[in-house]
Design a protein around this motif. Structure first.
Motif, PDB file in Angstrom:
ATOM      1  N   MET A 115      11.919  12.350  32.654  1.00 44.61           N
ATOM      2  CA  MET A 115      12.692  11.125  32.364  1.00 44.61           C
ATOM      3  C   MET A 115      12.965  10.311  33.624  1.00 44.61           C
ATOM      4  SD  MET A 115      15.428  12.627  29.631  1.00 44.61           S
ATOM      5  CE  MET A 115      14.805  13.615  28.247  1.00 44.61           C
ATOM      6  N   VAL A 116      12.896  10.969  34.789  1.00 44.46           N
ATOM      7  CA  VAL A 116      13.167  10.243  36.038  1.00 44.46           C
ATOM      8  C   VAL A 116      11.990  10.257  37.011  1.00 44.46           C
ATOM      9  CG1 VAL A 116      15.664  10.142  36.257  1.00 44.46           C
ATOM     10  CG2 VAL A 116      14.482  12.281  36.789  1.00 44.46           C
ATOM     11  N   ALA A 117      11.020  11.132  36.774  1.00 37.25           N
ATOM     12  CA  ALA A 117       9.875  11.190  37.689  1.00 37.25           C
ATOM     13  C   ALA A 117       9.043   9.923  37.515  1.00 37.25           C
ATOM     14  CB  ALA A 117       9.028  12.422  37.377  1.00 37.25           C
ATOM     15  N   GLU A 118       8.508   9.437  38.643  1.00 37.81           N
ATOM     16  CA  GLU A 118       7.640   8.268  38.546  1.00 37.81           C
ATOM     17  C   GLU A 118       6.273   8.644  38.001  1.00 37.81           C
ATOM     18  OE1 GLU A 118       7.535   5.514  41.980  1.00 37.81           O
ATOM     19  OE2 GLU A 118       9.237   6.680  42.706  1.00 37.81           O
ATOM     20  N   TRP A 119       5.863   9.907  38.276  1.00 35.22           N
ATOM     21  CA  TRP A 119       4.551  10.352  37.829  1.00 35.22           C
ATOM     22  C   TRP A 119       4.629  11.804  37.374  1.00 35.22           C
ATOM     23  CZ3 TRP A 119       5.293   8.303  42.769  1.00 35.22           C
ATOM     24  CH2 TRP A 119       4.903   6.971  42.896  1.00 35.22           C
ATOM     25  N   THR A 120       3.736  12.166  36.467  1.00 31.36           N
ATOM     26  CA  THR A 120       3.603  13.567  36.054  1.00 31.36           C
ATOM     27  C   THR A 120       2.139  13.967  36.205  1.00 31.36           C
ATOM     28  OG1 THR A 120       5.444  13.428  34.497  1.00 31.36           O
ATOM     29  CG2 THR A 120       3.848  15.178  34.112  1.00 31.36           C
ATOM     30  N   PHE A 121       1.937  15.111  36.859  1.00 33.42           N
ATOM     31  CA  PHE A 121       0.592  15.664  37.019  1.00 33.42           C
ATOM     32  C   PHE A 121       0.641  17.070  36.440  1.00 33.42           C
ATOM     33  CE2 PHE A 121       1.296  12.630  40.415  1.00 33.42           C
ATOM     34  CZ  PHE A 121       0.186  11.803  40.289  1.00 33.42           C
ATOM     35  N   SER A 122      -0.148  17.334  35.412  1.00 37.55           N
ATOM     36  CA  SER A 122      -0.026  18.639  34.755  1.00 37.55           C
ATOM     37  C   SER A 122      -1.358  19.090  34.178  1.00 37.55           C
ATOM     38  CB  SER A 122       1.031  18.568  33.647  1.00 37.55           C
ATOM     39  OG  SER A 122       0.713  17.543  32.742  1.00 37.55           O
ATOM     40  N   GLY A 123      -1.412  20.407  33.910  1.00 36.04           N
ATOM     41  CA  GLY A 123      -2.555  20.966  33.195  1.00 36.04           C
ATOM     42  C   GLY A 123      -3.763  21.244  34.052  1.00 36.04           C
ATOM     43  N   ARG A 124      -3.634  21.152  35.364  1.00 37.79           N
ATOM     44  CA  ARG A 124      -4.815  21.339  36.238  1.00 37.79           C
ATOM     45  C   ARG A 124      -4.624  22.461  37.246  1.00 37.79           C
ATOM     46  NH1 ARG A 124      -8.573  18.190  38.016  1.00 37.79           N
ATOM     47  NH2 ARG A 124      -7.550  17.282  39.840  1.00 37.79           N
ATOM     48  N   GLY A 125      -3.732  23.416  36.908  1.00 40.05           N
ATOM     49  CA  GLY A 125      -3.509  24.522  37.831  1.00 40.05           C
ATOM     50  C   GLY A 125      -3.041  24.000  39.182  1.00 40.05           C
ATOM     51  N   PHE A 126      -3.496  24.647  40.276  1.00 39.52           N
ATOM     52  CA  PHE A 126      -3.094  24.200  41.624  1.00 39.52           C
ATOM     53  C   PHE A 126      -3.447  22.726  41.855  1.00 39.52           C
ATOM     54  CE2 PHE A 126      -3.230  28.543  44.106  1.00 39.52           C
ATOM     55  CZ  PHE A 126      -2.262  29.050  43.257  1.00 39.52           C
ATOM     56  N   GLU A 127      -4.512  22.261  41.205  1.00 37.50           N
ATOM     57  CA  GLU A 127      -4.953  20.865  41.413  1.00 37.50           C
ATOM     58  C   GLU A 127      -3.887  19.854  41.000  1.00 37.50           C
ATOM     59  OE1 GLU A 127      -7.547  19.568  43.031  1.00 37.50           O
ATOM     60  OE2 GLU A 127      -8.243  21.582  43.536  1.00 37.50           O
ATOM     61  N   SER A 128      -2.960  20.257  40.108  1.00 37.39           N
ATOM     62  CA  SER A 128      -1.868  19.331  39.734  1.00 37.39           C
ATOM     63  C   SER A 128      -1.054  18.979  40.982  1.00 37.39           C
ATOM     64  CB  SER A 128      -0.937  19.952  38.685  1.00 37.39           C
ATOM     65  OG  SER A 128      -1.629  20.260  37.505  1.00 37.39           O
ATOM     66  N   TYR A 129      -0.834  19.991  41.856  1.00 40.17           N
ATOM     67  CA  TYR A 129      -0.084  19.744  43.101  1.00 40.17           C
ATOM     68  C   TYR A 129      -0.894  18.829  44.027  1.00 40.17           C
ATOM     69  CZ  TYR A 129       3.153  23.609  41.977  1.00 40.17           C
ATOM     70  OH  TYR A 129       4.093  24.409  41.386  1.00 40.17           O
ATOM     71  N   ALA A 130      -2.206  19.083  44.097  1.00 37.86           N
ATOM     72  CA  ALA A 130      -3.072  18.251  44.957  1.00 37.86           C
ATOM     73  C   ALA A 130      -3.031  16.805  44.476  1.00 37.86           C
ATOM     74  CB  ALA A 130      -4.501  18.794  44.947  1.00 37.86           C
ATOM     75  N   ASP A 131      -3.067  16.615  43.156  1.00 36.88           N
ATOM     76  CA  ASP A 131      -3.032  15.253  42.598  1.00 36.88           C
ATOM     77  C   ASP A 131      -1.750  14.549  43.045  1.00 36.88           C
ATOM     78  OD1 ASP A 131      -5.407  15.761  41.254  1.00 36.88           O
ATOM     79  OD2 ASP A 131      -4.448  16.173  39.320  1.00 36.88           O
TER      80      ASP A 131
END
Ligand code: DQA
Length: 143
Positions: free
Chosen positions: A117-133
């Motif tokens: 609700m407050v994050a500007e972006w969500t990166f999910s479902g890609r394992g460690f790559e979500s953090y890289a994104d």
């Protein structure tokens, strides 16, 4: 640019925790991965993990003046914590929500994300790559 990468409960158990969902790589592997991606992007990073909601709130409150942005995997607190939502709103730190899995494709109770609700972006479902994104995204938008 300085980023705080904050990880919530049970992420310290990566590698042994539900490997069919989260894989066999450990939390230590995740920390190395995040440090490597940050170095490639020329970003300073601090990686932390806690099983306690209040620690996450304290770390969010620490951000102003110390970190330019927050990469947050609040784990189960994502779906329950108004305190984390309020802390992000209070200090207005730019936040990217990350998840290893895709919570919206799992149980019904994971569809609510207070962090989202407050994050500007969500990166999910890609394992460690979500953090890289998330790290690459901040490196691009904040440089
Ligand atoms: C998680 C997803 C959450 O629903 C869960 O409670 C976690 C991990 C993820 O990274 O996929 O602990 O945040």
């Amino acid at each position: 640019m300085r980023l705080l990468v904050a990880n919530g409960p049970n992420l310290n158990l990566l590698g042994v925790r539900e490997p069919e969902l989260y894989g066999r790589a450990t939390y230590g592997d995740l920390v190395k991965f995040v440090n490597r991606v940050a170095a490639e992007c020329g970003v300073e990073v601090e990686v932390r993990q806690s099983n306690h909601e209040g620690d996450l709130v304290d770390w969010i409150q620490e951000c102003p003046g110390k970190f330019d942005a927050l990469v947050l995997n609040a784990a189960a607190y994502t779906h329950t914590s108004v305190a984390i939502l309020d802390a992000i709103k209070a200090v207005r730190v730019r936040t990217a929500e990350v998840h290893l899995t895709e919570p919206k494709e799992r149980e019904e109770f994971r569809r609510i994300s207070y962090v989202g609700m407050v994050a500007e972006w969500t990166f999910s479902g890609r394992g460690f790559e979500s953090y890289a994104d998330a790290i690459r995204h901040f490196a691009e938008v904040l440089s």
